[in-house]
Design a protein around this motif. Structure first.
Motif, PDB file in Angstrom:
ATOM      1  N   LEU A 110       0.829  -1.205   0.000  1.00 39.38           N
ATOM      2  CA  LEU A 110       0.000   0.000   0.000  1.00 39.38           C
ATOM      3  C   LEU A 110       0.865   1.258   0.000  1.00 39.38           C
ATOM      4  O   LEU A 110       0.601   2.215  -0.740  1.00 39.38           O
ATOM      5  CB  LEU A 110      -0.928  -0.006   1.218  1.00 39.38           C
ATOM      6  N   TYR A 167       0.875   4.074  -3.159  1.00 38.33           N
ATOM      7  CA  TYR A 167       0.497   5.480  -2.987  1.00 38.33           C
ATOM      8  C   TYR A 167       1.683   6.418  -3.187  1.00 38.33           C
ATOM      9  O   TYR A 167       1.497   7.570  -3.607  1.00 38.33           O
ATOM     10  CB  TYR A 167      -0.135   5.684  -1.612  1.00 38.33           C
ATOM     11  N   THR A 201      -8.508   3.947  -6.292  1.00 42.47           N
ATOM     12  CA  THR A 201      -8.236   2.716  -5.559  1.00 42.47           C
ATOM     13  C   THR A 201      -9.435   2.344  -4.692  1.00 42.47           C
ATOM     14  O   THR A 201      -9.982   3.197  -3.987  1.00 42.47           O
ATOM     15  CB  THR A 201      -6.990   2.881  -4.669  1.00 42.47           C
ATOM     16  N   ILE A 222     -10.778  -1.018  -2.035  1.00 42.27           N
ATOM     17  CA  ILE A 222     -10.253  -2.137  -1.248  1.00 42.27           C
ATOM     18  C   ILE A 222     -11.414  -2.997  -0.766  1.00 42.27           C
ATOM     19  O   ILE A 222     -12.464  -2.482  -0.355  1.00 42.27           O
ATOM     20  CB  ILE A 222      -9.426  -1.621  -0.052  1.00 42.27           C
ATOM     21  N   SER A 281     -10.321   4.262  -1.095  1.00 44.01           N
ATOM     22  CA  SER A 281      -9.286   4.833  -0.230  1.00 44.01           C
ATOM     23  C   SER A 281      -8.506   5.858  -1.039  1.00 44.01           C
ATOM     24  O   SER A 281      -7.912   5.531  -2.065  1.00 44.01           O
ATOM     25  CB  SER A 281      -8.354   3.733   0.298  1.00 44.01           C
ATOM     26  N   GLU A 318      -2.867   6.582   1.682  1.00 45.56           N
ATOM     27  CA  GLU A 318      -2.319   5.422   2.389  1.00 45.56           C
ATOM     28  C   GLU A 318      -2.936   5.268   3.772  1.00 45.56           C
ATOM     29  O   GLU A 318      -3.184   4.138   4.232  1.00 45.56           O
ATOM     30  CB  GLU A 318      -0.799   5.580   2.500  1.00 45.56           C
ATOM     31  N   ALA A 332      -6.275   3.516   3.575  1.00 44.63           N
ATOM     32  CA  ALA A 332      -6.103   2.108   3.226  1.00 44.63           C
ATOM     33  C   ALA A 332      -5.622   1.298   4.428  1.00 44.63           C
ATOM     34  O   ALA A 332      -6.096   0.171   4.671  1.00 44.63           O
ATOM     35  CB  ALA A 332      -5.124   1.978   2.065  1.00 44.63           C
ATOM     36  N   THR A 389      -7.907  -7.497  -1.204  1.00 42.48           N
ATOM     37  CA  THR A 389      -7.842  -7.181  -2.635  1.00 42.48           C
ATOM     38  C   THR A 389      -7.781  -5.674  -2.835  1.00 42.48           C
ATOM     39  O   THR A 389      -8.586  -4.927  -2.262  1.00 42.48           O
ATOM     40  CB  THR A 389      -9.063  -7.746  -3.382  1.00 42.48           C
ATOM     41  N   ILE A 390      -6.830  -5.251  -3.650  1.00 47.48           N
ATOM     42  CA  ILE A 390      -6.688  -3.846  -4.041  1.00 47.48           C
ATOM     43  C   ILE A 390      -7.153  -3.726  -5.490  1.00 47.48           C
ATOM     44  O   ILE A 390      -6.549  -4.317  -6.395  1.00 47.48           O
ATOM     45  CB  ILE A 390      -5.231  -3.374  -3.908  1.00 47.48           C
ATOM     46  N   HIS A 391      -8.227  -2.987  -5.704  1.00 50.20           N
ATOM     47  CA  HIS A 391      -8.753  -2.745  -7.049  1.00 50.20           C
ATOM     48  C   HIS A 391      -8.228  -1.394  -7.524  1.00 50.20           C
ATOM     49  O   HIS A 391      -8.519  -0.361  -6.916  1.00 50.20           O
ATOM     50  CB  HIS A 391     -10.286  -2.749  -7.046  1.00 50.20           C
ATOM     51  N   LEU A 392      -7.486  -1.409  -8.602  1.00 45.24           N
ATOM     52  CA  LEU A 392      -6.808  -0.199  -9.082  1.00 45.24           C
ATOM     53  C   LEU A 392      -7.283   0.140 -10.496  1.00 45.24           C
ATOM     54  O   LEU A 392      -7.271  -0.720 -11.384  1.00 45.24           O
ATOM     55  CB  LEU A 392      -5.292  -0.408  -9.075  1.00 45.24           C
ATOM     56  N   LYS A 410      -6.328  -5.706 -10.474  1.00 44.02           N
ATOM     57  CA  LYS A 410      -6.558  -6.021  -9.061  1.00 44.02           C
ATOM     58  C   LYS A 410      -5.398  -6.857  -8.535  1.00 44.02           C
ATOM     59  O   LYS A 410      -4.766  -7.618  -9.283  1.00 44.02           O
ATOM     60  CB  LYS A 410      -7.885  -6.757  -8.870  1.00 44.02           C
TER      61      LYS A 410
END
Length: 628
Positions: free
Chosen positions: A122, A126, A139, A141, A190, A193, A196, A226-229, A243
């Motif tokens: 994370l 960022y 982003t 989460i 988020s 940082e 998140a 899971t981080i969805h970007l 992701k």
């Protein structure tokens, strides 16, 4: 598409030397290996064929002295870079209970340097967002817990106040393209940082943790952070959505060794069963010509379908314990990792059209299809054009009329309301071009008049300068008199008048002069009439055009009659009189040329006559002087 096998790494948990089994870590440039040495047990008898050495190859092996920073740099950072580039990524830790999986993925809470892969990833993401000003990043989460084969949302605010049985269950839904969607799993945005990390802390607080004989704080569930970007370049219509799954699997354990019971035993059964299904999927993927992959056997394998043989770049961390009592489980973990390394994933660049722009385009397409359907079926739309639509049509008309390209078209679609609104546009365009052609020709014929001819697209009608053909006459006289003019004395001027009275071309010169003056008068009168007609035509054109833009009916007898009487008929007269004016111009130029030739001839004849008369008078004067 990037084809890549699952990357495997091994991490050895720090262990006291007194209880550790003999093992060797070999770090090479192309990878590393981990070898276990298990001496034969004399209690098994003299004849004992058990293996003593077990050697396994990995991309890299991290010994007991490796810190969290080294783990992140070697394992998580490359995956994070791929996610920033638009590819899906997964990092999951596998091993027996108490082997250090949660410490590797999440980290320790006592020391800042003990941060695990999730908080470090994370922070890295960022920091990259703040440095890259050419992209727009968004982003979200999610934090999923699979406990006893049931999914729960760890970011649900009701998690602390409600019992586990009362919380909404996360269920799996599959679309026709076999894409997995999780119902009741929230996506929390988020912006930085800190937000998140707050979500990570909230999820870790809600996890199921229990004390077991093998681990004082054993996680009793599988957790998927899971981080969805989504990233988009400034001014671009394409967006990349990727992701990153960071998975902390629950540890396998042998119930016979731990001797647990009750709820912990039930949890251990579900954990071992789901890990068994995971191993079945791994075995099926590693076998060639295997048509069916049993993803649906468990919720965990269904959620991680893309990570296992799908659209993802996957990395596995094998957490091993080198204590003597855990040697069998550690060897089993390494064998599982070797099978995982045989799986190939096909990672695709997740790039697509911006959904917002796609929605706008689809709405336009739907509207166009409705208009075409109404045109085919003959259905008349009763609703009026909105003010926004009228403004857009007016802008299109202005652009259309001002475009110098004669091949330009006006695209209105099949909407009859718009067609009726703009039905006179082509006619106005053609008539405007005709008026421009005539006025430009008139300006070329009489450039000295400095007339200001208005374009039919002008909003206001102004009084232009009047045409005065006498200016041309004065200019022509100046040109004629300037050529071959002699400096005549008073006696020469008197002699010229006497010479002119008896010259043979005197009558022709006087007739040409009279005709030329008459033509100038006619041209002046005709020029004034042309100016008046042009003003009327321009006024009628602008009046009809403004009435047309004021939502007056386009096909209306009154408008048509007005245009015929005050625009088309005067325009026809304008063209005729302009043609006559052009003919007068040609005749005037011809008369001026003829008059100039006669003038030059008269001047030459007078010079010759004056020279002869001067010589004759000189001879006569000398003769008289001689006789005197």
């Amino acid at each position: 598409m990037v084809k890549q096998t699952i990357q495997i790494f091994a991490r050895v948990k720090p262990t006291k030397k007194q209880t550790a089994v003999s093992y060797f870590v070999d770090c090479e440039e192309q990878g590393g290996s981990l070898e276990f040495v298990v001496p034969r047990d004399l209690a098994d008898g003299v004849i004992n064929n058990k293996r003593e050495n077990y050697k396994f190859r990995f991309q890299k092996v991290f010994d007991q002295t490796a810190n969290q920073e080294e783990i992140f740099e070697a394992i998580a950072k490359p995956v994070a870079d791929n996610v920033l580039a638009g590819y899906n990524g997964t990092i999951f830790a596998y091993g027996q209970t108490g082997s250090g999986k949660t410490f590797t993925i999440t980290g320790g809470a006592e020391n800042y340097n003990d941060r695990g892969i999730i908080p470090r990833t994370l922070s890295y993401l960022y920091q990259h967002f703040s440095k890259d000003s050419s992209m727009i990043y968004t982003t979200h989460i999610s934090y999923l817990e699979i406990y006893n084969e049931t999914g729960y949302d760890l970011l649900n605010p009701q998690h602390e106040a409600s019992r586990l049985e009362d919380l909404p269950k996360v269920t799996i839904m599959e679309d026709p393209d076999q894409n997995i969607h999780l119902k009741n799993l929230s996506l929390q945005q988020s912006a930085n940082e800190e937000e998140a990390l707050d979500l990570l802390f909230l999820g870790d607080t809600n996890r199921m943790i229990a004390e077991t004989p093998m681990n004082q704080a054993s996680t009793r569930s599988h957790c998927i952070f899971t981080i969805h970007l989504c990233s988009k370049e400034l001014g671009s219509a394409m967006v990349r959505c990727s992701k990153l799954h960071l998975v902390d699997l629950a540890g396998s354990e042998r119930v016979g060794k731990t001797g647990v019971g009750g709820q912990i035993l039930t949890e251990a059964k579900y954990i071992n069963l789901s890990l068994h299904y995971l191993e079945q999927v791994i075995i099926a993927l590693s076998e060639k010509n295997r048509s069916h992959i049993p993803y649906r056997n468990s919720m965990m394998t269904s959620v991680l379908r893309d990570s296992l043989g799908g659209n993802c770049m996957t990395t596995m961390i094998a957490a091993v314990s080198v204590e003597r009592k855990n040697t069998g489980e550690s060897i089993s973990t390494c064998r599982f990792a070797q099978r995982v390394a045989l799986i190939k994933n096909d990672a695709l660049l997740n790039e697509e059209l911006d959904p917002a722009l796609l929605i706008v385009r689809l709405k336009k397409e739907i509207q166009c299809l409705k208009e075409e359907l109404a045109l085919v079926t003959g259905e008349q739309r009763s609703d009026k054009l909105t003010q926004e639509e009228i403004q857009q049509l007016e802008e299109q008309i202005d652009v259309y009329l001002e475009d110098p390209d004669s091949e330009v078209t006006l695209n209105l679609g099949p909407d009859m309301r718009k067609i009726q609104f703009c039905i006179l546009v082509n006619m106005l365009k053609k008539e405007k071009k005709k008026v421009q052609d005539v006025t430009s020709q008139l300006a070329l014929l009489y450039p000295s008049t400095n007339q200001s001819f208005m374009s039919p697209t002008t909003k206001q009608v102004e009084e232009s300068a009047k045409y005065d053909p006498s200016n041309d006459y004065t200019h022509a006289q100046h040109l004629m008199t300037r050529k071959r003019v002699l400096e005549l004395s008073v006696s020469q001027q008197e002699a010229f008048e006497v010479f002119l009275r008896d010259h043979e071309d005197r009558l022709s010169i006087e007739n040409n002069r009279a005709v030329l003056q008459q033509r100038f008068v006619e041209a002046k009168t005709l020029g004034e009439q042309v100016n008046q007609i042009r003003i009327r035509v321009t006024f009628a054109f602008n009046y009809a055009f403004l009435s047309f833009l004021s939502n007056m009916p386009c096909i209306h007898y009154i408008i048509y009659t007005y245009m015929y009487n005050f625009y088309f008929f005067p325009l026809y007269s304008y063209k005729i009189k302009s043609g006559c004016l052009k003919g007068l111009k040609t005749e005037i130029e011809h008369l001026q040329l003829l008059h100039e030739k006669l003038k030059v001839k008269l001047q030459k004849d007078f010079e010759n006559w004056w020279t002869q008369e001067g010589a004759r008078l000189k001879v006569l004067f000398l003769y008289n002087m001689h006789n005197m």
